[in-house]
Design a protein around this motif. Structure first.
Motif, mmCIF file in Angstrom:
data_model
loop_
_atom_site.group_PDB
_atom_site.id
_atom_site.type_symbol
_atom_site.label_atom_id
_atom_site.label_comp_id
_atom_site.label_asym_id
_atom_site.label_seq_id
_atom_site.Cartn_x
_atom_site.Cartn_y
_atom_site.Cartn_z
ATOM 1 N N ARG A 90 -9.039 3.938 -3.523
ATOM 2 C CA ARG A 90 -9.218 3.910 -2.071
ATOM 3 C C ARG A 90 -9.295 5.336 -1.517
ATOM 4 O O ARG A 90 -8.792 6.279 -2.107
ATOM 5 N N GLU A 98 -6.794 1.601 -7.084
ATOM 6 C CA GLU A 98 -6.389 2.996 -6.950
ATOM 7 C C GLU A 98 -7.550 3.910 -6.572
ATOM 8 O O GLU A 98 -7.432 5.126 -6.631
ATOM 9 N N ASP A 147 -8.278 8.323 0.691
ATOM 10 C CA ASP A 147 -7.080 8.838 1.334
ATOM 11 C C ASP A 147 -7.476 9.494 2.658
ATOM 12 O O ASP A 147 -8.135 10.533 2.685
ATOM 13 N N THR A 170 0.845 -1.190 0.000
ATOM 14 C CA THR A 170 0.000 0.000 0.000
ATOM 15 C C THR A 170 0.876 1.234 0.000
ATOM 16 O O THR A 170 1.909 1.269 0.675
ATOM 17 N N SER A 171 0.499 2.255 -0.756
ATOM 18 C CA SER A 171 1.286 3.481 -0.831
ATOM 19 C C SER A 171 1.233 4.229 0.489
ATOM 20 O O SER A 171 0.422 3.932 1.366
ATOM 21 N N GLY A 203 -2.037 5.679 1.198
ATOM 22 C CA GLY A 203 -3.104 4.703 1.312
ATOM 23 C C GLY A 203 -4.092 4.737 0.176
ATOM 24 O O GLY A 203 -5.157 4.140 0.263
ATOM 25 N N SER A 204 -3.759 5.429 -0.928
ATOM 26 C CA SER A 204 -4.703 5.562 -2.039
ATOM 27 C C SER A 204 -4.509 4.501 -3.111
ATOM 28 O O SER A 204 -5.365 4.350 -3.981
ATOM 29 N N GLU A 205 -3.405 3.764 -3.101
ATOM 30 C CA GLU A 205 -3.127 2.772 -4.138
ATOM 31 C C GLU A 205 -2.610 1.491 -3.510
ATOM 32 O O GLU A 205 -1.925 1.508 -2.481
ATOM 33 N N ILE A 206 -2.949 0.366 -4.158
ATOM 34 C CA ILE A 206 -2.391 -0.940 -3.819
ATOM 35 C C ILE A 206 -1.701 -1.461 -5.070
ATOM 36 O O ILE A 206 -2.327 -1.559 -6.133
#
Length: 322
Positions: A59, A57, A61, A39-40, A43-46
């Motif tokens: 998710r 993408e 934030d 996870t970035s 928290g916006s991308e896996i």
């Protein structure tokens, strides 16, 4: 009447399947079938760690909407307070009115406003503790903080000491005992739990109760709370004592060696760890040609010179240097 019900059941089943398929794709990369997904920071991308594919993408934030490039800028933009702490009776969750008597622009307040703020501060201090129990807790935690500052104890140990006092308060162990005695015994127990031992003499020197009461209260609290304390290792005192005596690392290593050899022969049983460590340091200083007098070592370890002489004779006989 039956048909719409079946349609609703079918749509619910299909929606459940879609949810399950979505969750399964998140757990595994559809490109290389790898399960190493990361996870970035926001928290916006896996993404897949192996092939780099963006698996998800959309998710939410949950981070702040502002950016900061240094600590000062982050502190100025942050809109939250300090983290909760066990060292305050209210865990740091209440508000405080500043004593500067200035507004948001830094301008001084008028006399009328100053008197109003003075009244607000007075009532703020009064309502922070709603009953006698909270007032006693506030006094005990301030005592722990005062003694910790005097002995140079880290913040983490203070948190453990305050937690032990709160447990003793919940178990009703304070009844019939002084607040200072229970607070001091909690601090002494926290030092032993965290591996930063302080002798009873050192704790009693900064406390408002005598050594005998601290020891008696400590044994009672440790037994009732089930702390299960083990005897203190004398080697934990060696670095601090050597630092205060300005001795080299060679003396420190030699003192630890003497303690290990003599402890294996059973000489440590029933002995005071501070006196045992002080005698080993005295013997090591003589062997390493960095002689310190028995009085100097005794003053640092807060033991008598007779104790050092007795332990010293036992240790050199056991090591074979007599």
């Amino acid at each position: 009447m039956i048909r719409p019900t079946r349609e609703r059941e079918q749509s619910a089943t299909s929606a459940t399947k879609e949810t399950d398929s979505t969750q399964s794709t998140v757990k595994q990369c559809p490109e290389c079938e790898s399960e190493s997904l990361v996870t970035s920071d926001g928290g916006s991308e896996i993404s897949c760690e192996r092939c780099g594919l963006i698996v998800e993408e959309s998710r939410i934030d949950r981070g702040p909407e502002w950016r900061a490039f240094n600590a000062a800028e982050r502190d100025s933009k942050s809109r939250v307070g300090a983290p909760t702490t066990q060292t305050m009776h209210d865990k740091g969750l209440t508000t405080a009115i500043d004593w500067k008597d200035k507004d948001a622009y830094g301008r001084s307040l008028s006399s009328e406003k100053r008197s109003q703020m003075h009244r607000l501060r007075k009532w703020q201090e009064r309502i922070r503790t709603k009953d006698a129990g909270e007032r006693n807790l506030q006094f005990a935690l301030s005592e722990i903080d005062r003694m910790s500052s005097a002995m140079g104890i880290p913040r983490s140990v203070r948190e453990v000491a305050c937690m032990l006092y709160r447990r003793a308060l919940q178990e009703d162990l304070i009844r019939g005992r002084s607040i200072e005695g229970v607070a001091t015994s909690a601090l002494y127990a926290a030092c032993r739990i965290e591996g930063i031992p302080r002798s009873l003499e050192e704790v009693a020197a900064v406390s408002r109760v005598d050594r005998k009461e601290i020891g008696r209260t400590y044994r009672y609290v440790a037994q009732e709370l089930g702390l299960g304390m083990e005897p203190v290792d004398p080697k934990k005192y060696v670095p601090r004592f050597c630092s205060e005596l300005e001795l080299s690392e060679e003396v420190q290593a030699k003192a630890n060696e003497i303690i290990d050899v003599t402890a294996e022969k059973g000489l440590l049983s029933g002995k005071s760890p501070t006196g045992y460590a002080a005698a080993a340091i005295y013997a090591a200083s003589l062997l390493c040609n960095e002689k310190k007098t028995q009085r100097e070592v005794a003053n640092v370890a807060q033991v008598t010179e007779v104790t050092i002489r007795n332990r010293y004779q036992e240790q050199i006989e056991a090591v074979g240097l007599y």
